[in-house]
Design a protein around this motif. Structure first.
Motif, mmCIF file in Angstrom:
data_model
loop_
_atom_site.group_PDB
_atom_site.id
_atom_site.type_symbol
_atom_site.label_atom_id
_atom_site.label_comp_id
_atom_site.label_asym_id
_atom_site.label_seq_id
_atom_site.Cartn_x
_atom_site.Cartn_y
_atom_site.Cartn_z
ATOM 1 N N LEU A 96 0.787 -1.212 0.215
ATOM 2 C CA LEU A 96 -0.582 -0.344 0.326
ATOM 3 C C LEU A 96 0.770 1.418 0.051
ATOM 4 O O LEU A 96 0.488 2.279 -0.623
ATOM 5 C CB LEU A 96 -1.104 -0.280 1.545
ATOM 6 C CG LEU A 96 -2.013 -1.229 0.864
ATOM 7 C CD1 LEU A 96 -3.158 -0.831 2.640
ATOM 8 C CD2 LEU A 96 -2.780 -0.782 -0.246
ATOM 9 N N PHE A 97 2.189 1.030 1.065
ATOM 10 C CA PHE A 97 2.548 2.414 1.227
ATOM 11 C C PHE A 97 3.681 2.612 -0.023
ATOM 12 O O PHE A 97 4.437 3.759 -0.220
ATOM 13 C CB PHE A 97 3.103 2.513 2.521
ATOM 14 C CG PHE A 97 2.602 3.112 3.007
ATOM 15 C CD1 PHE A 97 1.860 4.427 3.724
ATOM 16 C CD2 PHE A 97 1.594 1.636 3.835
ATOM 17 C CE1 PHE A 97 1.495 4.920 4.531
ATOM 18 C CE2 PHE A 97 1.025 2.104 5.535
ATOM 19 C CZ PHE A 97 0.529 3.584 5.381
ATOM 20 N N ALA A 152 8.717 -1.153 2.204
ATOM 21 C CA ALA A 152 8.608 0.219 1.096
ATOM 22 C C ALA A 152 9.671 0.553 0.779
ATOM 23 O O ALA A 152 9.629 1.199 -0.782
ATOM 24 C CB ALA A 152 6.794 0.793 1.145
ATOM 25 N N GLY A 153 10.372 1.203 1.373
ATOM 26 C CA GLY A 153 11.612 1.877 1.059
ATOM 27 C C GLY A 153 12.561 1.563 1.049
ATOM 28 O O GLY A 153 14.059 2.288 0.761
ATOM 29 N N THR A 154 12.871 -0.161 0.674
ATOM 30 C CA THR A 154 14.035 -0.766 0.142
ATOM 31 C C THR A 154 13.977 -1.121 -0.691
ATOM 32 O O THR A 154 14.784 -0.247 -1.406
ATOM 33 C CB THR A 154 14.206 -2.016 1.521
ATOM 34 O OG1 THR A 154 12.613 -2.756 1.188
ATOM 35 C CG2 THR A 154 13.758 -0.927 3.285
ATOM 36 N N ALA A 155 13.977 -2.065 -0.976
ATOM 37 C CA ALA A 155 14.189 -3.292 -2.120
ATOM 38 C C ALA A 155 13.728 -2.225 -3.657
ATOM 39 O O ALA A 155 14.098 -2.319 -4.650
ATOM 40 C CB ALA A 155 13.783 -4.110 -2.104
ATOM 41 N N ARG A 388 3.702 -6.435 -7.720
ATOM 42 C CA ARG A 388 4.707 -8.391 -6.872
ATOM 43 C C ARG A 388 4.738 -8.503 -5.160
ATOM 44 O O ARG A 388 4.238 -9.531 -4.809
ATOM 45 C CB ARG A 388 6.507 -7.441 -7.383
ATOM 46 C CG ARG A 388 7.094 -7.520 -8.655
ATOM 47 C CD ARG A 388 8.214 -7.021 -9.141
ATOM 48 N NE ARG A 388 8.826 -7.688 -8.072
ATOM 49 C CZ ARG A 388 10.056 -8.264 -7.944
ATOM 50 N NH1 ARG A 388 10.352 -8.581 -9.730
ATOM 51 N NH2 ARG A 388 10.864 -8.973 -7.677
ATOM 52 N N PHE A 389 4.864 -7.085 -4.206
ATOM 53 C CA PHE A 389 4.306 -7.268 -2.995
ATOM 54 C C PHE A 389 2.957 -7.957 -2.939
ATOM 55 O O PHE A 389 2.269 -8.877 -2.071
ATOM 56 C CB PHE A 389 4.800 -6.267 -1.875
ATOM 57 C CG PHE A 389 5.241 -5.970 -1.478
ATOM 58 C CD1 PHE A 389 5.787 -6.991 -0.662
ATOM 59 C CD2 PHE A 389 6.428 -5.290 -2.215
ATOM 60 C CE1 PHE A 389 7.055 -6.524 0.404
ATOM 61 C CE2 PHE A 389 7.694 -5.215 -1.963
ATOM 62 C CZ PHE A 389 7.894 -5.824 0.068
ATOM 63 N N LEU A 390 1.552 -7.388 -3.672
ATOM 64 C CA LEU A 390 0.437 -8.045 -3.377
ATOM 65 C C LEU A 390 0.328 -9.776 -4.185
ATOM 66 O O LEU A 390 -0.498 -10.289 -3.535
ATOM 67 C CB LEU A 390 -0.454 -7.236 -4.694
ATOM 68 C CG LEU A 390 -0.694 -5.746 -3.706
ATOM 69 C CD1 LEU A 390 -0.953 -4.781 -4.446
ATOM 70 C CD2 LEU A 390 -0.873 -6.131 -2.231
#
Length: 436
Positions: A96-97, A152-155, A388-390
């Motif tokens: 989401l973020f 959300a702020g990494t990869a 991709r996360f979802l």
């Protein structure tokens, strides 16, 4: 005899993907960063290593906890559904973020986002660990939501950073490394998680800050980000994003879907394999099960890095590899229907499917990052990573639901989805012979 004049034939290749026809203006800092793409220097190797630590830390955030979930249920007195939320809340918060974080990285810079994200990620791990000591499920689940936000702020931002730092074949190689390190984290994390459980079931929570600290130091001291000249106003920025989707949406959305589906299938089949290994007649659990699950993941890791090293900016090769990868996924997943009871052939077929995923993802990463100007790259790669996360989050529960129906429903569904994706990629994603 009349002399005939030789004429040169001007042959050009057209594509639906419009990738930066002319190089954008660059600053001195940009030029210095880009020049490293051809240097092959020792410094670049360390830079690659620093970049690779970011997705590994991200993957550890979920996969390392999986072996400890049954023990968590017993110690905290929670249900199986509540323990599954420890994984799901992390992925949902990240998904989401990611778009918002992507915009902020475009506006303020990549390292400005990655560094605080790693600090917050590690800090939330400590909070979750104390929540376990206090027997507080509420503290643990809250800390996991914070970790998802930090993730959300990494990869996802690291992928945009690669596009900023490198060009040509070096960019493709670095993106392949990002995908390979992501897969390596998936291979190692269940094994590391099982080993940490020998200390105490919540040891993984306290391990997060250690991994984050190592990655943080690497990012601070080994990566030099190109300076950003100007900051776009939000209205103009959103207008540019809208234009990108208006011009390239047909193939861009297809690429997003293909990447999400690849990880949905990968995590889904691993969930399936994990479950059947614990049942009769296998009764395999713990570290041994982690080692078996690592087999298909290792196939994806090796293929991802090899693909990233080979494709460089060869658009035609990318198209071949994407389609071959999807064919491998479709055929191997369909073939599992005939070998569900033969565990050796079954694992081999799942490994072939993972190899197909390893061919597909680095090509998608390169095409997506290369098709967008640096000023909007963070948002586009973040939208891609959000899906991709979802896909990762949806894999296990949907596979579990299909497993309740029948094993055949599982593999008929995923092989059919792979076939549909193959058709979409074949007709809609057509990169030029040489990507600029």
């Amino acid at each position: 005899m009349e002399k005939t004049k030789k004429r040169k034939l001007n042959i050009s290749f057209q594509s639906d993907i419009d990738l930066e026809d002319s190089p954008p203006e660059t600053t001195d800092e940009d030029s210095k960063a880009k020049s490293k793409s051809t240097s092959g220097s020792k410094g670049q190797v360390w830079e690659f290593i620093a970049l690779a630590t970011i997705p590994i830390v991200l993957v550890f955030g979920n996969s390392m906890l999986v072996p400890g979930l049954p023990e968590m249920q017993r110690e905290l007195g929670i249900s199986k559904f509540q323990s599954s939320l420890i994984i799901t809340i992390f992925s949902l918060a990240a998904g989401l973020f990611i778009p918002l974080i992507g915009y902020l990285s475009d506006r303020f810079g990549r390292k400005v986002i990655i560094i605080p994200a790693l600090i917050l990620y590690g800090g939330a791990g400590i909070l979750a660990g104390f929540g376990a000591i206090w027997n507080s499920y509420a503290v643990i689940i809250s800390a996991r939501a914070i970790q998802g936000f930090a993730a959300a702020g990494t990869a996802p931002i690291a992928m945009a950073l690669v596009g900023d730092l490198y060009d040509g074949g070096t960019e493709s190689k670095a993106l392949g490394l990002i995908e390979a390190s992501n897969g390596s984290g998936k291979v190692l994390s269940p094994i590391i998680g099982s080993l940490l459980m020998l200390i105490v079931w919540y040891a993984s929570f306290f391990a997060f800050p250690v991994f984050c600290a190592l990655s943080l130091l690497a990012v601070i001291f080994l990566i030099k980000e190109p300076k950003r000249n100007q900051k776009q106003e939000l209205k103009k920025y959103l207008g540019n994003i809208k234009e990108i989707f208006k011009e390239k949406g047909r193939w861009l959305i297809t690429a997003f879907f293909a990447g999400s589906l690849g990880l949905f299938i990968l995590f889904g089949v691993l969930f399936y394999l994990s479950n059947i290994l614990e049942e009769k007649p296998y009764n395999i659990d713990g570290v041994m099960k982690g080692l078996i699950l690592a087999i298909p993941l290792l196939g994806m890791v090796i293929t991802s890095y090899t693909t990233g090293s080979l494709i460089k900016k060869k658009g035609l090769l990318m198209r071949w590899l994407m389609n071959i990868g999807l064919i491998a996924m479709t055929v191997s997943l369909a073939a599992t229907l005939f070998f569900l009871k033969n565990i050796y052939v079954f694992i081999a077929l799942l490994t072939v499917s993972s190899i197909g995923t390893g061919m597909l993802l680095p090509c998608l990463n390169t095409i997506i990052t290369g098709a967008v100007e640096k000023s909007e790259r963070g948002m586009i790669t973040s939208l891609y990573n959000s899906l991709r996360f979802l896909g990762v989050a949806a894999g296990p529960p949907l596979f579990g639901w299909m497993m309740d129906k029948s094993d055949h429903v599982v593999f008929i569904t995923v092989s059919s989805l792979s076939l549909v994706t193959l058709g979409l990629v074949f007709f809609l994603i057509r990169p030029p012979r040489k990507i600029a």
